[in-house]
Design a protein around this motif. Structure first.
Motif, mmCIF file in Angstrom:
data_model
loop_
_atom_site.group_PDB
_atom_site.id
_atom_site.type_symbol
_atom_site.label_atom_id
_atom_site.label_comp_id
_atom_site.label_asym_id
_atom_site.label_seq_id
_atom_site.Cartn_x
_atom_site.Cartn_y
_atom_site.Cartn_z
ATOM 1 N N ARG A 81 0.843 -1.207 0.000
ATOM 2 C CA ARG A 81 0.000 0.000 0.000
ATOM 3 C C ARG A 81 0.878 1.257 0.000
ATOM 4 N NH1 ARG A 81 -4.530 0.326 -2.048
ATOM 5 N NH2 ARG A 81 -4.297 2.414 -1.257
ATOM 6 N N ASP A 108 0.392 3.905 -2.891
ATOM 7 C CA ASP A 108 -0.068 5.243 -2.522
ATOM 8 C C ASP A 108 0.823 6.340 -3.091
ATOM 9 O OD1 ASP A 108 -2.220 4.181 -1.193
ATOM 10 O OD2 ASP A 108 -1.365 4.440 0.814
ATOM 11 N N GLU A 163 -7.982 -4.060 -4.028
ATOM 12 C CA GLU A 163 -7.073 -2.924 -4.197
ATOM 13 C C GLU A 163 -5.687 -3.337 -4.659
ATOM 14 O OE1 GLU A 163 -7.296 -3.592 0.348
ATOM 15 O OE2 GLU A 163 -8.629 -3.776 -1.346
ATOM 16 N N ARG A 183 -3.582 -3.943 -10.639
ATOM 17 C CA ARG A 183 -2.990 -2.611 -10.490
ATOM 18 C C ARG A 183 -1.819 -2.497 -11.448
ATOM 19 N NH1 ARG A 183 -4.333 0.594 -5.843
ATOM 20 N NH2 ARG A 183 -2.942 2.082 -6.841
#
Length: 97
Positions: free
Chosen positions: A61, A65, A87, A91
């Motif tokens: 993360r 981010d 999430e 990606r």
């Protein structure tokens, strides 16, 4: 290119596998750029399952981010639960194996 892999040197230097994980990942987080390739193999293997999942998730993360400044990431893990988190799936720049 940055790597986070267990090495014989870390055990010879009298460092625990977990401390080697944290040291290598910290270096990767501080110094990688969007042009970097980060290879992460079995991060958190020396911990219990819940801690290992939490540490790896938090690290991934952190990278994601960073948005456009996120390096390319290839993470190989035995924590299959991470492969199902929306999430982290599909990606750009992140591959989980």
């Amino acid at each position: 290119i940055f790597t986070r892999m267990v090495s014989r040197e870390s055990t010879l230097a009298n460092a625990s596998a977990f401390m080697a994980d944290l040291t290598q990942m910290s270096n990767m987080m501080r110094h990688s750029t969007r042009r970097s390739l980060c290879l992460v193999d079995e991060f958190g293997k020396g911990t219990n399952a819940q801690d290992g999942i939490s540490f790896l998730y938090a690290c991934l993360r952190h990278f994601l981010d960073r948005g456009r400044e996120c390096p390319r990431l290839l993470a190989c893990t035995h924590y299959t639960e991470l492969l199902e988190l929306p999430e982290l799936v599909d990606r750009p720049g992140l591959s989980l194996w």
